[in-house]
Design a protein around this motif. Sequence first.
Motif, PDB file in Angstrom:
ATOM      1  N   THR A 220       0.826  -1.209   0.000  1.00  0.00           N
ATOM      2  CA  THR A 220       0.000   0.000   0.000  1.00  0.00           C
ATOM      3  C   THR A 220       0.858   1.256   0.000  1.00  0.00           C
ATOM      4  O   THR A 220       2.028   1.238   0.402  1.00  0.00           O
ATOM      5  CB  THR A 220      -0.956   0.003   1.207  1.00  0.00           C
ATOM      6  OG1 THR A 220      -1.973   0.981   0.988  1.00  0.00           O
ATOM      7  CG2 THR A 220      -0.215   0.279   2.510  1.00  0.00           C
ATOM      8  N   ARG A 271      -1.461   3.534  -7.918  1.00  0.00           N
ATOM      9  CA  ARG A 271      -1.168   3.179  -6.534  1.00  0.00           C
ATOM     10  C   ARG A 271      -2.217   3.717  -5.567  1.00  0.00           C
ATOM     11  O   ARG A 271      -2.493   3.114  -4.531  1.00  0.00           O
ATOM     12  CB  ARG A 271       0.232   3.670  -6.161  1.00  0.00           C
ATOM     13  CG  ARG A 271       1.334   2.822  -6.788  1.00  0.00           C
ATOM     14  CD  ARG A 271       2.690   3.469  -6.687  1.00  0.00           C
ATOM     15  NE  ARG A 271       3.112   3.668  -5.308  1.00  0.00           N
ATOM     16  CZ  ARG A 271       4.254   4.268  -4.980  1.00  0.00           C
ATOM     17  NH1 ARG A 271       5.059   4.727  -5.923  1.00  0.00           N
ATOM     18  NH2 ARG A 271       4.581   4.411  -3.706  1.00  0.00           N
ATOM     19  N   GLU A 274      -4.971   1.185  -5.989  1.00  0.00           N
ATOM     20  CA  GLU A 274      -4.557  -0.065  -5.345  1.00  0.00           C
ATOM     21  C   GLU A 274      -4.658   0.040  -3.823  1.00  0.00           C
ATOM     22  O   GLU A 274      -5.128  -0.890  -3.153  1.00  0.00           O
ATOM     23  CB  GLU A 274      -3.122  -0.405  -5.746  1.00  0.00           C
ATOM     24  CG  GLU A 274      -2.594  -1.687  -5.109  1.00  0.00           C
ATOM     25  CD  GLU A 274      -1.129  -1.937  -5.422  1.00  0.00           C
ATOM     26  OE1 GLU A 274      -0.747  -3.120  -5.506  1.00  0.00           O
ATOM     27  OE2 GLU A 274      -0.367  -0.957  -5.582  1.00  0.00           O
ATOM     28  N   LYS A 277      -8.188  -0.327  -2.643  1.00  0.00           N
ATOM     29  CA  LYS A 277      -8.643  -1.719  -2.660  1.00  0.00           C
ATOM     30  C   LYS A 277      -8.047  -2.503  -1.491  1.00  0.00           C
ATOM     31  O   LYS A 277      -8.739  -3.321  -0.861  1.00  0.00           O
ATOM     32  CB  LYS A 277      -8.256  -2.370  -3.985  1.00  0.00           C
ATOM     33  CG  LYS A 277      -8.991  -1.802  -5.188  1.00  0.00           C
ATOM     34  CD  LYS A 277      -8.553  -2.513  -6.470  1.00  0.00           C
ATOM     35  CE  LYS A 277      -9.282  -1.975  -7.685  1.00  0.00           C
ATOM     36  NZ  LYS A 277      -8.882  -2.693  -8.918  1.00  0.00           N
TER      37      LYS A 277
END
Length: 296
Positions: A220, A271, A274, A277
Amino acid sequence: MASSNDSFLICFTCGTQFDTTDRNALKSCRICDDPRQFVPPSGQSFTTLADIRKDRYKNKREQYSEDNRIWFIWTEPKFAIGQRAILLQTPSGNVLWDLITYLDDDTAEFIDSIGGLRAIVISHPHYYTTHVEWAQRFQCPVYLALEDKKWINCTEGGQKYRRFIDQQREEIVEGVTAIKTGGHFDGSMVMHWEDKLLIADTFVTVPSALYHINRVPGTTSYSFMWSIPNMIPLPPLEIEKIWGALKPFEFNTTLGAFMGMNVRGRDVKARVLESMKIQIKAEGHPEHAFLSETWP
């Protein structure tokens, strides 16, 4: 640099200025009493701009190494939350993103020397600080989200400078757009300029964002928080709203709330998605519809 606001009380924990000088009348800071913030174990305390100027505080500044039109301004030693202000030198005038509490002569003279300020934009109420002081000094408007108007604590002298953004986005000067995402506060904002997104802590740059070599899949880069210091995350619905507000804008750089929180790369927007998520799955929603979202 004395002003009429020099004796107004300032919360030592968050840097918010109140339009009173009466320490008996102001016993607590409603910004810090809100569950997004905190009162330290030592208890609530207040200072003033006059006292800060007598103390050892000094503002520092630094040009962004990737773009010399951008300046970072912060206070040392750390005062209150410790955020930075970010100054953009645009062809349509200088725009200051977010504020620090302390405004000293050196900072004011430096800003004057590079053209003053066309506008100030503040991401959310934790950084409202001494915005009346800054607006009066530079004779420029301060843009705030209409949804967060109720969090203003220094009303004296500020009415002529404040501009409230009531739409999801507003162009501040040509090419510089304030984008309302909500989440951290109802009116929390980011700001877009060219290929850069100034994010404050509307979403938070985390340590693993800064490592760029051989990143492990699923690493992350950002967290999406209702309270940052108390570590209360946003739910999926609020994260989706943030993405919906950001999706139309292209960017390869995020500039976060504090020094060192600069992330740059062709995959930065990917990113962000991402990271959203990853957080939604970690919150216990492995089948959530947002996980099928793609970009580009």
